[in-house]
Design a protein around this motif. Structure first.
Motif, mmCIF file in Angstrom:
data_model
loop_
_atom_site.group_PDB
_atom_site.id
_atom_site.type_symbol
_atom_site.label_atom_id
_atom_site.label_comp_id
_atom_site.label_asym_id
_atom_site.label_seq_id
_atom_site.Cartn_x
_atom_site.Cartn_y
_atom_site.Cartn_z
ATOM 1 N N ILE A 35 37.000 43.765 39.543
ATOM 2 C CA ILE A 35 36.332 43.513 40.962
ATOM 3 C C ILE A 35 36.688 42.593 41.844
ATOM 4 C CG2 ILE A 35 34.207 43.186 41.957
ATOM 5 C CD1 ILE A 35 32.664 44.558 39.663
ATOM 6 N N SER A 36 37.035 41.345 41.273
ATOM 7 C CA SER A 36 37.586 40.331 42.252
ATOM 8 C C SER A 36 39.006 40.675 42.980
ATOM 9 C CB SER A 36 37.549 38.974 41.359
ATOM 10 O OG SER A 36 36.472 38.414 41.038
ATOM 11 N N GLY A 37 39.949 41.308 41.981
ATOM 12 C CA GLY A 37 41.055 41.606 42.601
ATOM 13 C C GLY A 37 41.144 42.532 43.476
ATOM 14 N N THR A 38 40.020 43.723 43.286
ATOM 15 C CA THR A 38 39.853 44.935 44.092
ATOM 16 C C THR A 38 39.391 44.376 45.361
ATOM 17 O OG1 THR A 38 39.584 46.393 42.201
ATOM 18 C CG2 THR A 38 38.871 47.006 44.418
ATOM 19 N N LEU A 51 50.245 35.676 51.056
ATOM 20 C CA LEU A 51 48.547 35.537 51.221
ATOM 21 C C LEU A 51 48.317 36.189 49.885
ATOM 22 C CD1 LEU A 51 46.513 34.302 52.860
ATOM 23 C CD2 LEU A 51 46.233 36.573 53.915
ATOM 24 N N PRO A 52 47.707 35.476 49.089
ATOM 25 C CA PRO A 52 47.419 36.018 47.542
ATOM 26 C C PRO A 52 46.142 36.760 47.629
ATOM 27 C CG PRO A 52 47.015 33.572 47.604
ATOM 28 C CD PRO A 52 47.735 34.018 48.802
ATOM 29 N N TRP A 53 45.982 37.754 46.829
ATOM 30 C CA TRP A 53 44.643 38.576 47.050
ATOM 31 C C TRP A 53 43.813 38.258 45.882
ATOM 32 C CZ3 TRP A 53 45.077 41.500 42.593
ATOM 33 C CH2 TRP A 53 46.337 41.930 42.128
ATOM 34 N N LEU A 54 44.520 37.328 45.056
ATOM 35 C CA LEU A 54 43.818 37.038 43.552
ATOM 36 C C LEU A 54 44.204 35.678 43.209
ATOM 37 C CD1 LEU A 54 41.685 37.794 41.480
ATOM 38 C CD2 LEU A 54 43.586 38.737 39.986
ATOM 39 N N VAL A 55 43.688 34.481 43.346
ATOM 40 C CA VAL A 55 44.153 33.252 42.721
ATOM 41 C C VAL A 55 43.752 32.976 41.353
ATOM 42 C CG1 VAL A 55 44.042 32.204 45.321
ATOM 43 C CG2 VAL A 55 42.095 32.150 43.909
ATOM 44 N N ALA A 156 33.094 38.038 44.987
ATOM 45 C CA ALA A 156 33.082 39.163 44.247
ATOM 46 C C ALA A 156 32.711 38.855 42.680
ATOM 47 C CB ALA A 156 34.374 39.831 44.246
ATOM 48 N N LEU A 157 33.261 37.836 42.295
ATOM 49 C CA LEU A 157 33.093 37.309 40.760
ATOM 50 C C LEU A 157 31.626 37.094 40.355
ATOM 51 C CD1 LEU A 157 34.404 36.942 38.048
ATOM 52 C CD2 LEU A 157 34.439 34.527 38.822
#
Length: 238
Positions: A35-38, A51-55, A156-157
């Motif tokens: 969910i966080s990545g989405t 620009l990272p979409w998931l750290v 999101a998390l």
């Protein structure tokens, strides 16, 4: 070596199933990161590789949220506040110093101080501080727009953690278990709570447990001992 083995042996095993079984935590972590990545992709897109979409620190936060949801370090405010505040500290220090090692060192110290003062201590926040300090001081020169990534991820998390934990039998944010008092509530409960607070102060240690949880554990243990003594035959108590 023997002492090391003994330390490992004392680590409690988590059951496979149940509301705190490791399978539940593993599945929750999988869902939480998905969910966080989405959300990260939806907010930031994937067109800019800078620009990272998931750290990465989000993964560490997921371990706390889904595997040990009762921990004071795994509650919503530490997860969100600790991560974002630490990332902001790392960015600022990295931009001001421009030296990766120096920036990371100063950032982690300031992040610990900031999280402690704002009551949102969260171990992955330290990773956020280092990551963002290195990003800001390094050749990619991370800017304040990069805060959108960690903000979207932890928001999101936390949302996924709230929904999943509550649906699988563990209230989150965590609420201490309430047990019937074994003596007069007004005097005994206050005395136990005060004594626990004084003992922890004397030990001068930070324990990853809420004082109300420790109080509930003490009351439940005392109640069980009383119940066992009442059920035991007189000869067994001599």
């Amino acid at each position: 070596m023997q002492s090391f083995v003994q330390q490992i042996a004392r680590i409690p095993r988590q059951p496979l199933l149940g509301h705190l079984g490791w399978m539940r935590g593993a599945l929750g972590g999988t869902i939480g990161i998905a969910i966080s990545g989405t959300i990260g992709v939806l907010v930031l897109g994937t067109t800019s590789p800078a620009l990272p979409w998931l750290v990465a620190p989000t993964g560490a936060s997921a371990v706390l949220v889904f595997a040990v949801p009762a921990s004071p370090l795994a509650q919503p405010w530490p997860v969100i506040g600790g991560s974002i505040i630490s990332a902001a500290v790392g960015l600022l220090v990295g931009q001001l110093t421009g030296a990766p090692i120096l920036a990371a060192s100063i950032a982690i110290g300031l992040a610990i101080a900031a999280m402690s003062v704002t009551r949102c201590l969260h171990p992955p926040g330290g990773a956020c501080a280092v990551l963002y300090a290195l990003g800001a001081a390094g050749p990619e020169a991370w800017g304040w727009l990069h805060l959108l990534a960690i903000t979207a991820n932890v928001a999101a998390l936390a949302s996924a953690g709230w929904l999943y934990n509550n649906l699988t039998g563990h209230p989150w944010p965590h609420r201490p278990v309430r047990v019937p008092e074994v003596a007069k509530p007004a005097t005994r409960a206050a005395a136990v709570h005060g004594a626990l607070t004084e003992v922890l102060a004397d030990w001068n240690e930070v324990i990853d447990a809420d004082i109300d949880d420790l109080d509930a554990i003490f009351q439940a243990v005392e109640r069980r001992i009383r119940s066992t003594e009442q059920d035991a035959p007189p000869s067994a108590l001599i």
